[in-house]
Design a protein around this motif. Sequence first.
Motif, PDB file in Angstrom:
ATOM      1  N   ALA A  87      -3.827  22.612  11.581  1.00  0.00           N
ATOM      2  CA  ALA A  87      -3.011  23.746  12.015  1.00  0.00           C
ATOM      3  C   ALA A  87      -1.690  23.739  11.265  1.00  0.00           C
ATOM      4  CB  ALA A  87      -2.769  23.685  13.527  1.00  0.00           C
ATOM      5  N   SER A  88      -1.099  22.545  11.076  1.00  0.00           N
ATOM      6  CA  SER A  88       0.164  22.444  10.341  1.00  0.00           C
ATOM      7  C   SER A  88       0.348  21.034   9.814  1.00  0.00           C
ATOM      8  CB  SER A  88       1.349  22.825  11.245  1.00  0.00           C
ATOM      9  OG  SER A  88       1.506  21.858  12.261  1.00  0.00           O
ATOM     10  N   VAL A  89       1.169  20.932   8.775  1.00  0.00           N
ATOM     11  CA  VAL A  89       1.536  19.646   8.181  1.00  0.00           C
ATOM     12  C   VAL A  89       3.045  19.689   7.948  1.00  0.00           C
ATOM     13  CG1 VAL A  89       1.296  18.125   6.177  1.00  0.00           C
ATOM     14  CG2 VAL A  89      -0.703  19.330   7.068  1.00  0.00           C
ATOM     15  N   THR A  90       3.735  18.614   8.356  1.00  0.00           N
ATOM     16  CA  THR A  90       5.186  18.550   8.172  1.00  0.00           C
ATOM     17  C   THR A  90       5.489  17.678   6.962  1.00  0.00           C
ATOM     18  OG1 THR A  90       5.498  18.759  10.555  1.00  0.00           O
ATOM     19  CG2 THR A  90       7.373  17.946   9.277  1.00  0.00           C
ATOM     20  N   VAL A  91       6.182  18.282   5.981  1.00  0.00           N
ATOM     21  CA  VAL A  91       6.561  17.569   4.759  1.00  0.00           C
ATOM     22  C   VAL A  91       8.082  17.574   4.683  1.00  0.00           C
ATOM     23  CG1 VAL A  91       6.371  17.488   2.239  1.00  0.00           C
ATOM     24  CG2 VAL A  91       4.452  18.345   3.607  1.00  0.00           C
ATOM     25  N   THR A  92       8.673  16.380   4.534  1.00  0.00           N
ATOM     26  CA  THR A  92      10.137  16.296   4.431  1.00  0.00           C
ATOM     27  C   THR A  92      10.518  15.546   3.170  1.00  0.00           C
ATOM     28  OG1 THR A  92      10.215  14.260   5.718  1.00  0.00           O
ATOM     29  CG2 THR A  92      10.460  16.305   6.936  1.00  0.00           C
ATOM     30  N   GLY A  93      11.499  16.066   2.505  1.00  0.00           N
ATOM     31  CA  GLY A  93      12.035  15.455   1.297  1.00  0.00           C
ATOM     32  C   GLY A  93      13.044  16.408   0.714  1.00  0.00           C
ATOM     33  N   SER A  94      14.085  15.870   0.102  1.00  0.00           N
ATOM     34  CA  SER A  94      15.128  16.692  -0.483  1.00  0.00           C
ATOM     35  C   SER A  94      15.848  15.888  -1.556  1.00  0.00           C
ATOM     36  CB  SER A  94      16.120  17.116   0.616  1.00  0.00           C
ATOM     37  OG  SER A  94      17.160  17.875   0.072  1.00  0.00           O
ATOM     38  N   GLN A  95      16.105  16.524  -2.697  1.00  0.00           N
ATOM     39  CA  GLN A  95      16.849  15.882  -3.789  1.00  0.00           C
ATOM     40  C   GLN A  95      17.778  16.921  -4.385  1.00  0.00           C
ATOM     41  OE1 GLN A  95      16.720  12.654  -4.620  1.00  0.00           O
ATOM     42  NE2 GLN A  95      18.147  12.826  -6.314  1.00  0.00           N
ATOM     43  N   THR A  96      19.083  16.639  -4.370  1.00  0.00           N
ATOM     44  CA  THR A  96      20.070  17.585  -4.893  1.00  0.00           C
ATOM     45  C   THR A  96      20.579  17.164  -6.261  1.00  0.00           C
ATOM     46  OG1 THR A  96      20.767  18.160  -2.658  1.00  0.00           O
ATOM     47  CG2 THR A  96      22.285  18.724  -4.434  1.00  0.00           C
ATOM     48  N   TYR A  97      20.849  15.879  -6.448  1.00  0.00           N
ATOM     49  CA  TYR A  97      21.461  15.395  -7.686  1.00  0.00           C
ATOM     50  C   TYR A  97      20.416  14.748  -8.594  1.00  0.00           C
ATOM     51  CZ  TYR A  97      25.596  16.190  -4.869  1.00  0.00           C
ATOM     52  OH  TYR A  97      26.548  16.777  -4.079  1.00  0.00           O
ATOM     53  N   VAL A  98      20.780  14.499  -9.841  1.00  0.00           N
ATOM     54  CA  VAL A  98      19.864  13.904 -10.813  1.00  0.00           C
ATOM     55  C   VAL A  98      19.267  12.620 -10.244  1.00  0.00           C
ATOM     56  CG1 VAL A  98      19.739  12.751 -13.053  1.00  0.00           C
ATOM     57  CG2 VAL A  98      20.936  14.927 -12.850  1.00  0.00           C
ATOM     58  N   GLY A  99      17.952  12.535 -10.282  1.00  0.00           N
ATOM     59  CA  GLY A  99      17.229  11.377  -9.761  1.00  0.00           C
ATOM     60  C   GLY A  99      15.954  11.834  -9.076  1.00  0.00           C
ATOM     61  N   THR A 100      15.297  10.889  -8.385  1.00  0.00           N
ATOM     62  CA  THR A 100      14.049  11.196  -7.696  1.00  0.00           C
ATOM     63  C   THR A 100      14.129  10.777  -6.233  1.00  0.00           C
ATOM     64  OG1 THR A 100      13.075   9.062  -8.291  1.00  0.00           O
ATOM     65  CG2 THR A 100      12.650  10.905  -9.790  1.00  0.00           C
ATOM     66  N   HIS A 101      13.294  11.398  -5.429  1.00  0.00           N
ATOM     67  CA  HIS A 101      13.208  11.085  -4.012  1.00  0.00           C
ATOM     68  C   HIS A 101      11.769  11.356  -3.575  1.00  0.00           C
ATOM     69  CE1 HIS A 101      13.816  11.426   0.356  1.00  0.00           C
ATOM     70  NE2 HIS A 101      14.862  10.656   0.150  1.00  0.00           N
ATOM     71  N   ALA A 102      11.271  10.560  -2.645  1.00  0.00           N
ATOM     72  CA  ALA A 102       9.916  10.769  -2.141  1.00  0.00           C
ATOM     73  C   ALA A 102       9.859  12.049  -1.312  1.00  0.00           C
ATOM     74  CB  ALA A 102       9.481   9.583  -1.291  1.00  0.00           C
ATOM     75  N   ASN A 103       8.789  12.808  -1.503  1.00  0.00           N
ATOM     76  CA  ASN A 103       8.486  13.967  -0.676  1.00  0.00           C
ATOM     77  C   ASN A 103       7.392  13.494   0.279  1.00  0.00           C
ATOM     78  OD1 ASN A 103       8.930  16.625   0.065  1.00  0.00           O
ATOM     79  ND2 ASN A 103       7.282  17.410  -1.232  1.00  0.00           N
ATOM     80  N   THR A 104       7.707  13.333   1.549  1.00  0.00           N
ATOM     81  CA  THR A 104       6.872  12.578   2.473  1.00  0.00           C
ATOM     82  C   THR A 104       6.260  13.456   3.561  1.00  0.00           C
ATOM     83  OG1 THR A 104       8.372  10.729   2.118  1.00  0.00           O
ATOM     84  CG2 THR A 104       6.866  10.536   3.954  1.00  0.00           C
ATOM     85  N   ILE A 105       4.990  13.237   3.839  1.00  0.00           N
ATOM     86  CA  ILE A 105       4.339  13.882   4.988  1.00  0.00           C
ATOM     87  C   ILE A 105       4.670  13.034   6.210  1.00  0.00           C
ATOM     88  CG2 ILE A 105       2.143  14.524   6.057  1.00  0.00           C
ATOM     89  CD1 ILE A 105       1.047  14.946   3.195  1.00  0.00           C
ATOM     90  N   THR A 106       5.253  13.663   7.222  1.00  0.00           N
ATOM     91  CA  THR A 106       5.667  12.922   8.413  1.00  0.00           C
ATOM     92  C   THR A 106       4.797  13.225   9.627  1.00  0.00           C
ATOM     93  OG1 THR A 106       7.294  14.628   8.940  1.00  0.00           O
ATOM     94  CG2 THR A 106       8.063  12.727   7.654  1.00  0.00           C
ATOM     95  N   GLY A 107       3.873  14.153   9.522  1.00  0.00           N
ATOM     96  CA  GLY A 107       3.000  14.442  10.659  1.00  0.00           C
ATOM     97  C   GLY A 107       2.113  15.644  10.405  1.00  0.00           C
TER      98      GLY A 107
END
Length: 187
Positions: free
Chosen positions: A50-70
């Motif tokens: 029905a739905s998947v929650t994905v959280t992740g955010s990157q503003t400045y130069v670099g990388t960050h994980a984009n993660t499924i939380t539920g």
Amino acid sequence: ITYADGKLTVNPVAIELTANSASKPYDGKALTDSGYKITSGAFVGEDGLASVTVTGSQTYVGTHANTITGHTLKDGTTAGNYTITYKPGTLEVTQAAIAITITADSDSKTYDGSALTKNSYTISSGALATGDKISSVTVTGSQTDAGYIANVASAAVIMNGTENVTANYKITYADGKLTVNPVAIEL
């Protein structure tokens, strides 16, 4: 005659969900991506998510994980029929697409025995993201006698509020020119 019971086993379907990956050049705004893909396995019949929650955010130069939380399952989908695992994606912000060129200002005067300096600069190409401002630039050059010397800009610092965002930009520098003209004397 002896009878022995057999065993019928239905194993759950293994489903792997992977959060989307994304990248963009720095623009001062957060990079997010709420998408995902089913990268292994499949739901049976009308079963599904029905739905998947994905959280992740990157503003400045670099990388960050984009993660499924539920996740939640569609009505009628039995949770025990599926083993659902998550894999992260990657959000990457690279340096701004357009280089910033900082040019030391030029100046001239007639010789008067004192040094000519010009501690100012202009942004001659490129643009800063909204909210970013040049905090300081080192400008060095001094000419006392008749002649000229380069006025050199270097070591710019770009801030967004209290955050140093200099690394998000490719910065090039251009020299200005300090010229001291000889005094005209007529005898």
